[in-house]
Design a protein around this motif. Structure first.
Motif, PDB file in Angstrom:
ATOM      1  N   GLU A  92       0.837  -1.209   0.000  1.00 41.26           N
ATOM      2  CA  GLU A  92       0.000   0.000   0.000  1.00 41.26           C
ATOM      3  C   GLU A  92       0.870   1.258   0.000  1.00 41.26           C
ATOM      4  O   GLU A  92       0.614   2.203  -0.749  1.00 41.26           O
ATOM      5  CB  GLU A  92      -0.915  -0.011   1.215  1.00 41.26           C
ATOM      6  N   ALA A  93       1.906   1.261   0.826  1.00 40.44           N
ATOM      7  CA  ALA A  93       2.810   2.416   0.876  1.00 40.44           C
ATOM      8  C   ALA A  93       3.535   2.601  -0.458  1.00 40.44           C
ATOM      9  O   ALA A  93       3.699   3.732  -0.930  1.00 40.44           O
ATOM     10  CB  ALA A  93       3.822   2.241   2.005  1.00 40.44           C
ATOM     11  N   ALA A  94       3.935   1.522  -1.089  1.00 41.94           N
ATOM     12  CA  ALA A  94       4.611   1.607  -2.386  1.00 41.94           C
ATOM     13  C   ALA A  94       3.668   2.181  -3.440  1.00 41.94           C
ATOM     14  O   ALA A  94       4.086   2.997  -4.275  1.00 41.94           O
ATOM     15  CB  ALA A  94       5.114   0.231  -2.812  1.00 41.94           C
ATOM     16  N   ALA A  95       2.398   1.797  -3.383  1.00 36.15           N
ATOM     17  CA  ALA A  95       1.424   2.326  -4.339  1.00 36.15           C
ATOM     18  C   ALA A  95       1.229   3.829  -4.130  1.00 36.15           C
ATOM     19  O   ALA A  95       1.148   4.600  -5.104  1.00 36.15           O
ATOM     20  CB  ALA A  95       0.090   1.583  -4.202  1.00 36.15           C
ATOM     21  N   VAL A  96       1.180   4.264  -2.876  1.00 35.17           N
ATOM     22  CA  VAL A  96       1.043   5.698  -2.576  1.00 35.17           C
ATOM     23  C   VAL A  96       2.262   6.451  -3.105  1.00 35.17           C
ATOM     24  O   VAL A  96       2.124   7.521  -3.725  1.00 35.17           O
ATOM     25  CB  VAL A  96       0.863   5.923  -1.057  1.00 35.17           C
ATOM     26  N   LEU A  97       3.435   5.902  -2.880  1.00 37.69           N
ATOM     27  CA  LEU A  97       4.653   6.557  -3.375  1.00 37.69           C
ATOM     28  C   LEU A  97       4.689   6.609  -4.898  1.00 37.69           C
ATOM     29  O   LEU A  97       5.121   7.614  -5.475  1.00 37.69           O
ATOM     30  CB  LEU A  97       5.890   5.835  -2.840  1.00 37.69           C
ATOM     31  N   ARG A  98       4.235   5.535  -5.547  1.00 32.84           N
ATOM     32  CA  ARG A  98       4.206   5.556  -7.012  1.00 32.84           C
ATOM     33  C   ARG A  98       3.268   6.643  -7.530  1.00 32.84           C
ATOM     34  O   ARG A  98       3.587   7.349  -8.487  1.00 32.84           O
ATOM     35  CB  ARG A  98       3.763   4.202  -7.563  1.00 32.84           C
ATOM     36  N   ARG A  99       2.080   6.758  -6.889  1.00 27.67           N
ATOM     37  CA  ARG A  99       1.123   7.785  -7.323  1.00 27.67           C
ATOM     38  C   ARG A  99       1.695   9.175  -7.084  1.00 27.67           C
ATOM     39  O   ARG A  99       1.557  10.070  -7.940  1.00 27.67           O
ATOM     40  CB  ARG A  99      -0.211   7.627  -6.588  1.00 27.67           C
ATOM     41  N   ALA A 100       2.348   9.387  -5.964  1.00 24.50           N
ATOM     42  CA  ALA A 100       2.949  10.693  -5.681  1.00 24.50           C
ATOM     43  C   ALA A 100       4.046  11.005  -6.691  1.00 24.50           C
ATOM     44  O   ALA A 100       4.152  12.140  -7.179  1.00 24.50           O
ATOM     45  CB  ALA A 100       3.505  10.721  -4.263  1.00 24.50           C
ATOM     46  N   HIS A 101       4.843  10.002  -7.026  1.00 22.63           N
ATOM     47  CA  HIS A 101       5.917  10.201  -7.992  1.00 22.63           C
ATOM     48  C   HIS A 101       5.347  10.556  -9.364  1.00 22.63           C
ATOM     49  O   HIS A 101       5.837  11.479 -10.039  1.00 22.63           O
ATOM     50  CB  HIS A 101       6.777   8.938  -8.080  1.00 22.63           C
ATOM     51  N   GLU A 102       4.307   9.854  -9.781  1.00 26.03           N
ATOM     52  CA  GLU A 102       3.672  10.158 -11.072  1.00 26.03           C
ATOM     53  C   GLU A 102       3.078  11.567 -11.060  1.00 26.03           C
ATOM     54  O   GLU A 102       3.188  12.291 -12.054  1.00 26.03           O
ATOM     55  CB  GLU A 102       2.591   9.126 -11.394  1.00 26.03           C
ATOM     56  N   ALA A 103       2.467  11.973  -9.956  1.00 22.99           N
ATOM     57  CA  ALA A 103       1.894  13.314  -9.860  1.00 22.99           C
ATOM     58  C   ALA A 103       2.992  14.375  -9.935  1.00 22.99           C
ATOM     59  O   ALA A 103       2.829  15.412 -10.596  1.00 22.99           O
ATOM     60  CB  ALA A 103       1.108  13.458  -8.565  1.00 22.99           C
ATOM     61  N   MET A 104       4.120  14.124  -9.283  1.00 26.25           N
ATOM     62  CA  MET A 104       5.220  15.084  -9.331  1.00 26.25           C
ATOM     63  C   MET A 104       5.809  15.161 -10.734  1.00 26.25           C
ATOM     64  O   MET A 104       6.150  16.242 -11.212  1.00 26.25           O
ATOM     65  CB  MET A 104       6.302  14.710  -8.317  1.00 26.25           C
ATOM     66  N   LYS A 105       5.926  14.014 -11.408  1.00 26.49           N
ATOM     67  CA  LYS A 105       6.444  14.038 -12.780  1.00 26.49           C
ATOM     68  C   LYS A 105       5.502  14.815 -13.686  1.00 26.49           C
ATOM     69  O   LYS A 105       5.942  15.605 -14.521  1.00 26.49           O
ATOM     70  CB  LYS A 105       6.620  12.609 -13.309  1.00 26.49           C
ATOM     71  N   ALA A 106       4.203  14.619 -13.529  1.00 28.23           N
ATOM     72  CA  ALA A 106       3.229  15.309 -14.357  1.00 28.23           C
ATOM     73  C   ALA A 106       3.268  16.815 -14.074  1.00 28.23           C
ATOM     74  O   ALA A 106       3.108  17.638 -14.982  1.00 28.23           O
ATOM     75  CB  ALA A 106       1.834  14.770 -14.104  1.00 28.23           C
TER      76      ALA A 106
END
Length: 56
Positions: free
Chosen positions: A36-50
């Protein structure tokens, strides 16, 4: 003598937890938290890249 040694091993709380699957359940719970934490980090990373993408 062997029976007494076996009796003490069975009454060991660690052995009992191993036998009833306590540690397997805990491991599964921790793995779910990590996933779950890895999924949250992935979403945050994608949002920052966007957010940092140049649009012209």
């Amino acid at each position: 003598m062997a029976a007494a040694k076996r009796e003490s091993a069975i009454s060991d709380p660690v052995v009992e937890k191993l036998d009833d699957g306590h540690y397997d359940r805990e491991l599964a719970r921790w793995q779910a938290q990590i996933d779950e934490a890895a999924a949250v980090l992935r979403r945050a990373h994608e949002a920052m890249k966007a957010e940092n993408t140049l649009v012209s």
